[in-house]
Design a protein around this motif. Structure first.
Motif, mmCIF file in Angstrom:
data_model
loop_
_atom_site.group_PDB
_atom_site.id
_atom_site.type_symbol
_atom_site.label_atom_id
_atom_site.label_comp_id
_atom_site.label_asym_id
_atom_site.label_seq_id
_atom_site.Cartn_x
_atom_site.Cartn_y
_atom_site.Cartn_z
ATOM 1 N N ALA A 167 0.834 -1.199 0.000
ATOM 2 C CA ALA A 167 0.000 0.000 0.000
ATOM 3 C C ALA A 167 0.868 1.248 0.000
ATOM 4 O O ALA A 167 2.028 1.225 0.436
ATOM 5 C CB ALA A 167 -0.912 0.007 1.223
ATOM 6 N N LEU A 181 0.220 4.963 1.513
ATOM 7 C CA LEU A 181 -0.748 5.612 2.387
ATOM 8 C C LEU A 181 -0.266 6.982 2.833
ATOM 9 O O LEU A 181 0.933 7.252 2.870
ATOM 10 C CB LEU A 181 -1.014 4.744 3.619
ATOM 11 N N GLU A 226 -4.431 6.208 5.757
ATOM 12 C CA GLU A 226 -5.278 5.573 4.745
ATOM 13 C C GLU A 226 -4.727 5.872 3.358
ATOM 14 O O GLU A 226 -3.952 6.814 3.165
ATOM 15 C CB GLU A 226 -6.717 6.063 4.862
ATOM 16 N N GLY A 227 -5.112 5.036 2.401
ATOM 17 C CA GLY A 227 -4.653 5.244 1.034
ATOM 18 C C GLY A 227 -5.075 4.096 0.149
ATOM 19 O O GLY A 227 -6.105 3.449 0.382
ATOM 20 N N ARG A 228 -4.281 3.799 -0.872
ATOM 21 C CA ARG A 228 -4.596 2.762 -1.849
ATOM 22 C C ARG A 228 -3.726 1.537 -1.591
ATOM 23 O O ARG A 228 -2.568 1.639 -1.197
ATOM 24 C CB ARG A 228 -4.353 3.266 -3.267
ATOM 25 N N THR A 255 -3.001 -2.896 -2.691
ATOM 26 C CA THR A 255 -3.150 -4.047 -3.573
ATOM 27 C C THR A 255 -2.967 -5.309 -2.738
ATOM 28 O O THR A 255 -1.964 -5.439 -2.025
ATOM 29 C CB THR A 255 -2.104 -4.033 -4.700
ATOM 30 N N SER A 272 -6.584 -5.412 -6.853
ATOM 31 C CA SER A 272 -5.880 -4.130 -6.825
ATOM 32 C C SER A 272 -6.870 -2.983 -6.791
ATOM 33 O O SER A 272 -8.070 -3.160 -6.991
ATOM 34 C CB SER A 272 -4.968 -4.001 -8.054
ATOM 35 N N GLY A 273 -6.336 -1.790 -6.522
ATOM 36 C CA GLY A 273 -7.139 -0.576 -6.573
ATOM 37 C C GLY A 273 -8.141 -0.420 -5.451
ATOM 38 O O GLY A 273 -9.166 0.241 -5.609
ATOM 39 N N VAL A 274 -7.852 -1.027 -4.302
ATOM 40 C CA VAL A 274 -8.761 -0.898 -3.173
ATOM 41 C C VAL A 274 -8.230 0.163 -2.222
ATOM 42 O O VAL A 274 -7.058 0.527 -2.251
ATOM 43 C CB VAL A 274 -8.930 -2.246 -2.429
ATOM 44 N N SER A 275 -9.113 0.671 -1.366
ATOM 45 C CA SER A 275 -8.681 1.611 -0.341
ATOM 46 C C SER A 275 -8.424 0.843 0.946
ATOM 47 O O SER A 275 -9.072 -0.170 1.223
ATOM 48 C CB SER A 275 -9.735 2.698 -0.110
ATOM 49 N N GLY A 311 -13.435 -1.905 -1.561
ATOM 50 C CA GLY A 311 -13.325 -1.827 -3.001
ATOM 51 C C GLY A 311 -13.855 -3.086 -3.642
ATOM 52 O O GLY A 311 -14.711 -3.777 -3.076
#
Length: 290
Positions: free
Chosen positions: A165, A167, A181-183, A185, A209-212, A225
């Motif tokens: 991640a 973040l 918090e952030g993105r 995989t 991928s591409g989840v928070s 996500g």
């Protein structure tokens, strides 16, 4: 003037200075000016917390020499932060190195980590500071102090990286604590729960991928996500019979759970029940539902 540290060239530049000569060893130079760092020099007194700092470059830096000794250097300084005897991060910091009096190197700016670093363990997971560039951070008293933006984190389980991640939040090195918090995989399958209920179902979060992601006090508290969850009728993912692909939320902690709305796919035939009159109900591979 040129300033050396022992036999190592350290800095050279133009100074407004006074020089007092002597026929013996009492010659002294005092002054200030602008310098460029011309060597790679370890400036750390000892190794506080296992850290050491090398000053590696920088031009147009302010500097002071007092009584023939380097007093301080400040400005945009290129440096290396080492831990445990090996390079941990490269840094480009607005910083000051204080040599005379209480030794200090402190500054803020851009940090690039070059290897993972163990932060803490929890619930069978190992949280690591990962590798990444353009991290906003601070070095205080020769030690990594805090990171606040573009922080690379890795979550390992059983020696395998399962989540990576980037973040924003706050990582404090002294307490080894991160919240932010952030993105993220999910790069490897994560066990959510095993042998649940009388049917002994097990649940696994599949790579996506591409989840928070949210981390609070080093614990992965939530992933939101497009999630893929595998359901098995035993304690192994090889026994999976149902796959759910949905917009959902994985909540960590002592009792992990997943809430999702989406589609279901049966990936192998599964006997669901047998009636008292001998009828058997099956889920057939290839069928689905929402």
């Amino acid at each position: 003037l040129r300033v050396d540290k022992g036999a190592e060239p350290f800095a050279s530049g133009d100074f407004s200075a006074s020089y007092t000569g002597s026929d013996t060893t009492g010659a002294q130079t005092t002054g200030s000016g602008r310098v460029a760092l011309i060597g790679r020099v370890n400036v750390t007194p000892g190794a506080p917390g296992g850290f050491s700092v090398f000053l590696c470059g920088g031009t147009g830096l302010g500097a002071s020499v007092r009584n023939g000794e380097l007093d301080w250097v400040d400005g945009q300084i290129v440096s290396e932060v080492h831990h445990g005897g090996s390079l941990l991060a490269n840094a480009n910091l607005t910083a000051k190195y204080q040599h005379l009096g209480t030794r200090d190197f402190s500054g803020t700016g851009s940090i690039t980590t070059v290897r993972p670093y163990d932060v803490t363990t929890f619930a069978g997971f190992n949280l690591k500071l990962g590798t990444g560039a353009n991290i906003t951070g601070k070095v205080t008293a020769f030690k990594l102090d805090e990171l606040s933006a573009n922080i690379p984190l890795e979550l390992h389980k059983g020696g395998v990286k399962v989540v990576e991640a980037t973040l924003n939040g706050l990582y404090k090195h002294e307490t080894r604590n991160f919240t932010g918090e952030g993105r993220a995989t999910v790069v490897k399958q994560i066990t959510i729960a095993q042998n649940v209920g009388s049917k002994h179902y097990s649940f696994y979060l599949e790579p996506t991928s591409g989840v928070s992601a949210n981390v609070a006090n080093n614990a992965l508290t939530q992933v939101t996500g497009r999630l893929v969850v595998l359901v098995a009728d035993g304690a192994s993912p090889d026994q999976g019979f149902l796959k759910a692909t949905a917009q959902g939320t994985y909540r960590g902690g002592d009792a992990p759970s997943v809430d999702a709305n989406g589609g279901l796919e049966v990936i192998r035939d599964k006997e669901m029940l047998t009636s008292s009159t001998g009828y058997v109900v099956w889920l057939k591979r290839g069928s689905g539902a929402t």
